[in-house]
Design an enzyme around this catalytic site. Sequence first.
Site, short mmCIF file in Angstrom:
data_model
loop_
_atom_site.label_atom_id
_atom_site.label_comp_id
_atom_site.label_asym_id
_atom_site.label_seq_id
_atom_site.Cartn_x
_atom_site.Cartn_y
_atom_site.Cartn_z
N HIS A 122 13.40 -25.79 -13.24
CA HIS A 122 12.61 -24.92 -12.36
C HIS A 122 12.38 -25.62 -11.03
CE1 HIS A 122 9.32 -22.56 -10.76
NE2 HIS A 122 9.72 -21.59 -11.57
N ASN A 130 7.25 -16.82 -17.00
CA ASN A 130 6.88 -18.23 -16.87
C ASN A 130 5.41 -18.30 -16.44
OD1 ASN A 130 6.60 -20.92 -16.20
ND2 ASN A 130 7.88 -20.80 -14.36
N GLU A 133 9.93 -25.87 -9.17
CA GLU A 133 8.68 -26.66 -9.06
C GLU A 133 8.85 -28.01 -9.74
OE1 GLU A 133 6.12 -23.60 -10.62
OE2 GLU A 133 6.49 -22.43 -8.80
N GLU A 175 16.97 -18.58 -8.80
CA GLU A 175 15.64 -18.47 -8.21
C GLU A 175 15.64 -19.10 -6.82
OE1 GLU A 175 12.42 -17.87 -11.31
OE2 GLU A 175 12.68 -20.01 -11.15
N GLY A 192 6.87 -17.23 -5.71
CA GLY A 192 5.43 -17.24 -5.45
C GLY A 192 5.07 -16.93 -4.01
N LYS A 214 3.63 -20.91 -16.05
CA LYS A 214 3.33 -22.14 -15.29
C LYS A 214 2.06 -22.79 -15.87
CE LYS A 214 5.52 -19.94 -11.40
NZ LYS A 214 5.88 -20.03 -10.02
N SER A 274 9.37 -13.55 -7.07
CA SER A 274 8.48 -12.44 -6.70
C SER A 274 8.93 -11.08 -7.24
CB SER A 274 8.31 -12.38 -5.18
OG SER A 274 7.73 -13.59 -4.72
#
Length: 249
Positions: free
Chosen positions: A94, A9, A96, A166, A172, A11, A212
Amino acid sequence: MRKQIVAGNWKMNKDYVDSELLVSKLLEQYNHSQTEVIIAPPFTSLLCSSNLLKGSQINVAAQNMHFAENGAYTGEISAGMLKSIGIQTVILGHSERRAYFNETDTLLAKKVDTALQHSMRIIFCFGEELADRKSGNEEVIVEGQIKNALFHLPASAWENIVLAYEPVWAIGTGETASPEQAQDMHAFVRKTIENKYSSDLSSEVTIIYGGSVKSTNAKEIFSKADVDGGLIGGAALDVTQFTAIINAF
Ligand code: PEP
């Protein structure tokens, strides 16, 4: 036999020129593998990436889409638009998108329906926040996210669903769920699906882990029985890291 998948991904990284460079490097370094490899560049790089990857074994996914077919949704992209440039896979849910764009389970259920109506494959992300894990609520949260967005689907729809666990606290942050934590959650998700549908279906669903993942920890995480691969953020922007993760199987 369920699939092994490593998906990157990107992003909101890499403009058109840098995307072409990254894809070209990936093509140079990638060797045939049994693992399905997917990259998810930004919308502006979907077409150039899939053109470069034509004839290769690497697939291209979108990072998001709208639930409507078309209309007054400024700044949005529809499933039909993605399909019109040959994109068959979309990441939905996701963390985010959930956190910064207020995507709720209800909205995600609509996006899921639209993607499936267009015969697209979905990489559906879910995962708990740090506070949920600290309070021991991670399974309740994850179960809710999956049930609310996916359990209205008939069993037949699941051939187009890939799940991506996730944990938000691991995205991240450099902090990874331990291989045991990943395995425990994947096994729990598989059980939840089995209870709703069947053991045949649950054993066929690909469940990948994201948070990560790096070349240094991928092997250990992927060695777990219910972990079928990874959704990779930061490390997908580095071709050497990404190919090492692919080769970790
Ligand atoms: C992600 O964004 O899906 C992700 C897993 O990011 P990272 O690998 O950078 O934690």
